[in-house]
Design a protein around this motif. Structure first.
Motif, PDB file in Angstrom:
ATOM      1  N   UNK A   1       0.835  -1.207   0.000  1.00 24.05           N
ATOM      2  CA  UNK A   1       0.000   0.000   0.000  1.00 24.05           C
ATOM      3  C   UNK A   1       0.868   1.254   0.000  1.00 24.05           C
ATOM      4  N   UNK A   2       2.018   1.149   0.664  1.00 22.48           N
ATOM      5  CA  UNK A   2       2.996   2.242   0.704  1.00 22.48           C
ATOM      6  C   UNK A   2       4.356   1.637   0.376  1.00 22.48           C
ATOM      7  N   UNK A   3       4.818   1.905  -0.832  1.00 19.83           N
ATOM      8  CA  UNK A   3       6.035   1.244  -1.298  1.00 19.83           C
ATOM      9  C   UNK A   3       7.277   1.732  -0.556  1.00 19.83           C
ATOM     10  N   UNK A   4       7.187   2.868   0.125  1.00 20.77           N
ATOM     11  CA  UNK A   4       8.333   3.406   0.855  1.00 20.77           C
ATOM     12  C   UNK A   4       8.378   2.938   2.304  1.00 20.77           C
ATOM     13  N   UNK A   5       7.341   2.251   2.764  1.00 19.48           N
ATOM     14  CA  UNK A   5       7.305   1.805   4.158  1.00 19.48           C
ATOM     15  C   UNK A   5       8.404   0.773   4.426  1.00 19.48           C
ATOM     16  N   UNK A   6       9.077   0.904   5.568  1.00 17.31           N
ATOM     17  CA  UNK A   6      10.170  -0.014   5.890  1.00 17.31           C
ATOM     18  C   UNK A   6       9.664  -1.415   6.216  1.00 17.31           C
ATOM     19  N   UNK A   7       8.485  -1.519   6.826  1.00 18.08           N
ATOM     20  CA  UNK A   7       7.940  -2.819   7.210  1.00 18.08           C
ATOM     21  C   UNK A   7       6.841  -3.291   6.249  1.00 18.08           C
ATOM     22  N   UNK A   8       6.985  -2.919   4.958  1.00 12.73           N
ATOM     23  CA  UNK A   8       5.940  -3.261   3.986  1.00 12.73           C
ATOM     24  C   UNK A   8       5.740  -4.759   3.848  1.00 12.73           C
ATOM     25  N   UNK A   9       6.803  -5.557   3.984  1.00 11.33           N
ATOM     26  CA  UNK A   9       6.670  -7.010   3.865  1.00 11.33           C
ATOM     27  C   UNK A   9       5.773  -7.552   4.965  1.00 11.33           C
ATOM     28  N   UNK A  10       5.998  -7.117   6.210  1.00  8.58           N
ATOM     29  CA  UNK A  10       5.184  -7.596   7.332  1.00  8.58           C
ATOM     30  C   UNK A  10       3.729  -7.169   7.183  1.00  8.58           C
ATOM     31  N   UNK A  11       3.523  -5.928   6.734  1.00 12.15           N
ATOM     32  CA  UNK A  11       2.152  -5.439   6.561  1.00 12.15           C
ATOM     33  C   UNK A  11       1.409  -6.233   5.491  1.00 12.15           C
ATOM     34  N   UNK A  12       2.073  -6.472   4.366  1.00  8.04           N
ATOM     35  CA  UNK A  12       1.417  -7.214   3.278  1.00  8.04           C
ATOM     36  C   UNK A  12       1.138  -8.653   3.677  1.00  8.04           C
ATOM     37  N   UNK A  13       2.080  -9.286   4.366  1.00 11.24           N
ATOM     38  CA  UNK A  13       1.863 -10.663   4.805  1.00 11.24           C
ATOM     39  C   UNK A  13       0.747 -10.739   5.840  1.00 11.24           C
ATOM     40  N   UNK A  14       0.656  -9.718   6.671  1.00  8.33           N
ATOM     41  CA  UNK A  14      -0.428  -9.685   7.657  1.00  8.33           C
ATOM     42  C   UNK A  14      -1.779  -9.541   6.956  1.00  8.33           C
ATOM     43  N   UNK A  15      -1.833  -8.695   5.916  1.00  9.38           N
ATOM     44  CA  UNK A  15      -3.079  -8.572   5.139  1.00  9.38           C
ATOM     45  C   UNK A  15      -3.449  -9.901   4.490  1.00  9.38           C
ATOM     46  N   UNK A  16      -2.449 -10.617   3.982  1.00  3.22           N
ATOM     47  CA  UNK A  16      -2.721 -11.910   3.371  1.00  3.22           C
ATOM     48  C   UNK A  16      -3.241 -12.905   4.394  1.00  3.22           C
ATOM     49  N   UNK A  17      -2.644 -12.924   5.579  1.00  8.46           N
ATOM     50  CA  UNK A  17      -3.110 -13.848   6.625  1.00  8.46           C
ATOM     51  C   UNK A  17      -4.555 -13.551   7.013  1.00  8.46           C
ATOM     52  N   UNK A  18      -4.905 -12.283   7.092  1.00 11.63           N
ATOM     53  CA  UNK A  18      -6.289 -11.935   7.427  1.00 11.63           C
ATOM     54  C   UNK A  18      -7.251 -12.420   6.336  1.00 11.63           C
ATOM     55  N   UNK A  19      -6.853 -12.258   5.064  1.00 14.92           N
ATOM     56  CA  UNK A  19      -7.707 -12.724   3.964  1.00 14.92           C
ATOM     57  C   UNK A  19      -7.840 -14.242   3.993  1.00 14.92           C
ATOM     58  N   UNK A  20      -6.745 -14.947   4.269  1.00 17.07           N
ATOM     59  CA  UNK A  20      -6.796 -16.410   4.331  1.00 17.07           C
ATOM     60  C   UNK A  20      -7.633 -16.873   5.521  1.00 17.07           C
ATOM     61  N   UNK A  21      -7.489 -16.183   6.637  1.00  9.37           N
ATOM     62  CA  UNK A  21      -8.279 -16.545   7.819  1.00  9.37           C
ATOM     63  C   UNK A  21      -9.765 -16.344   7.570  1.00  9.37           C
ATOM     64  N   UNK A  22     -10.103 -15.291   6.859  1.00 11.10           N
ATOM     65  CA  UNK A  22     -11.510 -15.039   6.523  1.00 11.10           C
ATOM     66  C   UNK A  22     -12.058 -16.140   5.629  1.00 11.10           C
ATOM     67  N   UNK A  23     -11.266 -16.574   4.650  1.00 14.77           N
ATOM     68  CA  UNK A  23     -11.691 -17.678   3.786  1.00 14.77           C
ATOM     69  C   UNK A  23     -11.860 -18.962   4.580  1.00 14.77           C
ATOM     70  N   UNK A  24     -10.992 -19.178   5.542  1.00 14.24           N
ATOM     71  CA  UNK A  24     -11.099 -20.368   6.383  1.00 14.24           C
ATOM     72  C   UNK A  24     -12.404 -20.357   7.174  1.00 14.24           C
TER      73      UNK A  24
END
Length: 511
Positions: free
Chosen positions: A468-491
């Motif tokens: 969402x913000x390509x300059x963010x230092x922790x962008x990897x953690x944020x994106x992976x957290x968003x993915x986990x939330x989407x996967x958890x919702x599907x579960x």
């Protein structure tokens, strides 16, 4: 198109005669004598041929920019221009700078009246002699370029008053080698250079027109490659090996008596990368892409015209083949009663099918009723018309492989069936490397666990991994957290659906 011309030399015949008139007269008399003697049969006629070779030492071939018809471009001229391009930059003293046809690269060509020399080694039919050939057998030819201003007159060519042409000059003794081998060498080398420098194109068919107008083209610049394709590495390597083997198998296909083509069927749910796979194929093989829209094809005759006007080294694509022109009988359901329509409205799959049918009818109203048949399509794949051209891939894509006519996708027509499924952990690792440049992360274990429990397409995973913000230092953690939330919702949705299904089954048993 090119024309021959012999350059005249008077030689010893005019020795001692100082007058230019006598020189011209002697040349004319000798030419007339040779022309009359050449009509005589037998030894005398052959002797005359040798005299001509001795008298007229050089042969010139003119290669004009236009063909016999002024509005037709001479392809030989373009081939010579391409062939001499690199040679001109190295050898010519006077050059012109421009760009290639694509407008990408600087191209140096010979200036007006400039000359360069080329060396050609003729090839003997004997293999041993071919290996033993030396520089002493080389033939020197001379290329010249001319651009002449033509007088404007009352012709249809007022828009172009320049006459451009190349002149090839060589010793008359080498006429057979130059005509039969050197010019062929120029054409083949030019094609190879163009293939290396060309821009790939993507074509789509248009209604009406003829010849090249049957296809509309744009530059193909899709960035996809097998290195970035989200797929199991082993399966990916198998596809690459198959493509590479096909591209190098012209002699093998000729030996077994098959057209040099190969069919690929790509099937799987939406968002699993079928279109991306086609782009990877095109980039891997350096092929053009022909996107064939069957709903725009009037009948079998027009389909044949389209195929004839495709080129080799290309991929002919028909996407969503199950939705094209109702070619499969299973795509249409008959409705005999209002109750059937109500049942269809309650079924998600049938509602989707109804929507597709309505869109197909709308297209037909816009472009006219198509008379293309399944038989015509099968003839295009592996019938007599499939032999028009070579080194082509035919790719079908579909979301519902079970709805296709078995005759359309049997082996021999669609040689390779590739299932593109939901995202697994191997595909996820490719995606997270592409989008976040991450190879290891503490969240990977949880992602792997959830991917084994739910179904999610690679396209949906990629969307979650987009920062969402390509300059963010922790962008990897944020994106992976968003993915986990989407996967958890599907579960949770999956567990809820399973619970509802079990309750319905229990209720039916009690009833």
């Amino acid at each position: 198109m090119f024309s021959f011309r012999n350059s005249t030399g008077v030689g010893s015949f005019a020795t001692g005669v100082g007058s230019a008139t006598m020189s011209a007269l002697s040349t004319m008399v000798m030419f007339n004598i040779i022309g009359m003697v050449n009509q005589l049969p037998g030894v005398l006629g052959r002797l005359c041929g040798h005299v001509k070779l001795w008298w007229f030492r050089e042969v010139q071939i003119t290669i004009p920019e236009q063909g016999r018809e002024w509005y037709v471009h001479n392809r030989v001229f373009s081939a010579v221009e391409t062939y001499l391009g690199t040679m001109s930059s190295d050898r010519a003293l006077r050059l012109k700078a421009g760009t290639d046809r694509a407008g990408r690269n600087v191209m140096l060509t010979m200036d007006d009246a400039e000359e360069i020399t080329d060396v050609f080694l003729p090839v003997s039919g004997d293999e041993d002699k071919r290996k033993a050939r030396t520089r002493e057998k080389a033939i020197n030819v001379k290329w010249s370029y001319y651009c002449r201003q033509m007088e404007k007159g009352g012709t249809a060519r007022l828009w172009n008053n320049e006459k451009k042409y190349y002149m090839l000059t060589f010793d008359a003794r080498h006429r057979p080698e130059v005509v039969k081998q050197y010019l062929v060498h120029v054409m083949e080398t030019s094609r190879d250079i163009e293939m290396r420098n060309r821009q790939r194109k993507i074509f789509t068919n248009s209604m009406g027109g003829a010849g090249d107008q049957l296809w509309t083209k744009v530059v193909f610049k899709h960035p996809a490659s097998f290195a970035t394709l989200a797929m199991d590495p082993q399966k990916k390597q198998e596809i690459m090996d198959d493509l590479e083997t096909f591209s190098k198998s012209q002699d093998y296909y000729a030996k077994i008596g098959k057209t040099w083509k190969r069919g690929y069927l790509l099937y799987g749910p939406p968002g699993t990368g079928k279109s991306t796979m086609i782009a990877c194929m095109a980039n891997f093989l350096d092929y053009d892409v022909y996107d064939l829209e069957l709903t725009a094809v009037r009948d079998n005759t027009e389909l044949r015209r389209l195929i004839v006007n495709t080129t080799g080294k290309s991929i002919i694509v028909i996407e969503d083949i199950d939705c094209s022109l109702q070619l499969s009988g299973s795509r249409t359901t008959k409705r005999n009663s209002p109750g059937d329509e109500e049942a269809e409205a309650e079924d998600d799959e049938k509602k989707e099918q109804k929507k597709e049918n309505e869109e197909g009818k709308k297209k037909k109203k816009e472009i006219g009723e198509s008379k293309l048949t399944l038989s015509g399509l099968l003839n295009f794949i592996d019938g007599l018309w499939s032999a028009c051209g070579g080194e082509r891939l035919i790719v079908f894509t579909t979301n519902h492989v079970e709805k296709l006519d078995p005759a359309l996708i049997r082996r021999g027509r669609m040689d390779v069936h590739i299932e593109l499924g939901y995202c697994d952990f191997e595909a996820f690792k490719v995606l997270v490397k592409n989008y976040l440049d991450v190879e290891e992360h503490p969240m990977f274990a949880k992602v792997k666990e959830l991917l084994e429990m739910v179904k999610i397409s690679p396209a949906d995973v990629a969307e979650q991994l987009m920062p969402k913000n390509i300059r963010a230092k922790d962008k990897a953690s944020r994106c992976l957290d968003d993915l986990l939330q989407a996967l958890q919702k599907l579960k949770e949705e999956k567990l809820r659906d399973e619970k509802t299904k079990n309750e319905q089954e229990e209720k039916e048993v009690e009833d």
